[in-house]
Design a protein around this motif. Sequence first.
Motif, PDB file in Angstrom:
ATOM      1  N   ALA A   1       6.932  12.136   1.173  1.00 15.45           N
ATOM      2  CA  ALA A   1       7.902  10.932   1.772  1.00 15.45           C
ATOM      3  C   ALA A   1       6.872   9.683   2.591  1.00 15.45           C
ATOM      4  O   ALA A   1       6.250  10.352   3.632  1.00 15.45           O
ATOM      5  CB  ALA A   1       8.547  11.038   1.737  1.00 15.45           C
ATOM      6  N   GLY A   2       6.682   8.869   2.050  1.00 18.46           N
ATOM      7  CA  GLY A   2       6.302   7.812   2.697  1.00 18.46           C
ATOM      8  C   GLY A   2       4.566   7.377   2.714  1.00 18.46           C
ATOM      9  O   GLY A   2       4.031   7.011   3.400  1.00 18.46           O
ATOM     10  N   HIS A   3       3.773   8.252   2.130  1.00 19.80           N
ATOM     11  CA  HIS A   3       2.438   8.039   1.789  1.00 19.80           C
ATOM     12  C   HIS A   3       2.694   7.287   0.549  1.00 19.80           C
ATOM     13  O   HIS A   3       2.785   7.484  -1.095  1.00 19.80           O
ATOM     14  CB  HIS A   3       2.086   9.124   1.576  1.00 19.80           C
ATOM     15  N   GLU A   4       1.398   6.655   0.419  1.00 20.33           N
ATOM     16  CA  GLU A   4       0.474   5.765  -0.099  1.00 20.33           C
ATOM     17  C   GLU A   4      -0.085   7.616  -1.376  1.00 20.33           C
ATOM     18  O   GLU A   4      -1.001   7.826  -1.052  1.00 20.33           O
ATOM     19  CB  GLU A   4       0.062   4.920  -0.442  1.00 20.33           C
ATOM     20  N   LEU A   5       0.038   7.566  -2.678  1.00 24.39           N
ATOM     21  CA  LEU A   5      -0.751   8.311  -3.173  1.00 24.39           C
ATOM     22  C   LEU A   5      -1.959   7.896  -4.253  1.00 24.39           C
ATOM     23  O   LEU A   5      -1.733   6.047  -5.168  1.00 24.39           O
ATOM     24  CB  LEU A   5      -0.056   9.076  -4.391  1.00 24.39           C
ATOM     25  N   LYS A   6      -3.343   8.002  -3.868  1.00 24.73           N
ATOM     26  CA  LYS A   6      -4.280   7.282  -5.025  1.00 24.73           C
ATOM     27  C   LYS A   6      -5.105   8.650  -4.947  1.00 24.73           C
ATOM     28  O   LYS A   6      -5.124   9.827  -4.658  1.00 24.73           O
ATOM     29  CB  LYS A   6      -5.289   6.824  -4.408  1.00 24.73           C
ATOM     30  N   LEU A   7      -5.003   9.279  -6.773  1.00 19.16           N
ATOM     31  CA  LEU A   7      -5.343   9.944  -7.372  1.00 19.16           C
ATOM     32  C   LEU A   7      -7.636   9.602  -7.260  1.00 19.16           C
ATOM     33  O   LEU A   7      -7.986   8.807  -7.113  1.00 19.16           O
ATOM     34  CB  LEU A   7      -5.315   9.678  -8.966  1.00 19.16           C
ATOM     35  N   GLN A   8      -8.684  11.109  -7.286  1.00 17.28           N
ATOM     36  CA  GLN A   8      -9.637  10.528  -6.534  1.00 17.28           C
ATOM     37  C   GLN A   8     -10.236  12.108  -7.196  1.00 17.28           C
ATOM     38  O   GLN A   8     -10.223  12.874  -7.260  1.00 17.28           O
ATOM     39  CB  GLN A   8      -9.700  10.756  -5.164  1.00 17.28           C
TER      40      GLN A   8
ATOM     41  N   ARG B   1      -5.230  11.689  -2.963  1.00 15.64           N
ATOM     42  CA  ARG B   1      -6.072  10.867  -1.807  1.00 15.64           C
ATOM     43  C   ARG B   1      -4.382  10.727  -1.396  1.00 15.64           C
ATOM     44  O   ARG B   1      -4.133   9.042  -1.738  1.00 15.64           O
ATOM     45  CB  ARG B   1      -6.649   9.788  -1.664  1.00 15.64           C
ATOM     46  N   CYS B   2      -3.396  10.602   0.345  1.00 18.19           N
ATOM     47  CA  CYS B   2      -2.560  10.172   1.036  1.00 18.19           C
ATOM     48  C   CYS B   2      -3.117   9.692   2.042  1.00 18.19           C
ATOM     49  O   CYS B   2      -3.522  10.435   3.313  1.00 18.19           O
ATOM     50  CB  CYS B   2      -1.720  11.325   0.849  1.00 18.19           C
ATOM     51  N   GLU B   3      -2.356   8.481   1.924  1.00 14.68           N
ATOM     52  CA  GLU B   3      -2.592   7.323   3.070  1.00 14.68           C
ATOM     53  C   GLU B   3      -1.484   6.707   3.971  1.00 14.68           C
ATOM     54  O   GLU B   3      -0.286   6.787   2.915  1.00 14.68           O
ATOM     55  CB  GLU B   3      -3.364   6.500   2.964  1.00 14.68           C
ATOM     56  N   ASP B   4      -0.790   7.490   5.195  1.00 20.32           N
ATOM     57  CA  ASP B   4       0.385   6.829   5.424  1.00 20.32           C
ATOM     58  C   ASP B   4       0.399   5.257   6.400  1.00 20.32           C
ATOM     59  O   ASP B   4      -0.765   4.849   6.472  1.00 20.32           O
ATOM     60  CB  ASP B   4       1.086   7.901   6.325  1.00 20.32           C
ATOM     61  N   ALA B   5       1.430   4.887   6.821  1.00 23.33           N
ATOM     62  CA  ALA B   5       1.739   3.917   7.034  1.00 23.33           C
ATOM     63  C   ALA B   5       0.586   3.330   8.312  1.00 23.33           C
ATOM     64  O   ALA B   5       0.276   2.093   8.567  1.00 23.33           O
ATOM     65  CB  ALA B   5       3.088   3.468   7.355  1.00 23.33           C
TER      66      ALA B   5
END
Length: 159
Positions: free
Chosen positions: A44-51, A27-31
């Motif tokens: 690059a620049g995305h926050e990673l969360k495993l789901q 799950r990638c979330e940008d700014a």
Amino acid sequence: MLLDTRKPVFAALLFFPVLATAATVHRCEDANGKITFTTLACPAGHELKLQNAHNPPPGSVLTPSAPSETKTRKRSEELVIVGQRDDGCGNVLSAEQRRRAIINQQTPTGMTKRDVESLLGKPDKIVGRNAELRYVYEEKKGKSRQVTFDENGCVKGKR
């Protein structure tokens, strides 16, 4: 005397629990808060969360989990679908519309050359003029069927 060892092995397999299939999705979330899901790494620049993505087999019974807080989506957020099919014709036809057209022997606007050739076969004659391409199919009793394509190889609509 030979012993048949297949029966005990088969019987032992019946006692193993059926495992549900699950996959881990990134799950990638940008700014800006835009979220995308992918099985690949996040840019690059995305926050990673495993789901965990749980895909139960057909016919299984799902039990509701503990109540969780629900979030409402803001209208400005855009849902991004990763891995959507791009037919090169602007995805004018859905998969269901495409299947229905093929079953009914029709060539609607937005169908690709590949779809038309799959439906009608190779054309008897190909005529090219400017950026248009026309397939001509000779049919019974002197009749012919024509399908016109635009510069992208997509069936053009009637004018």
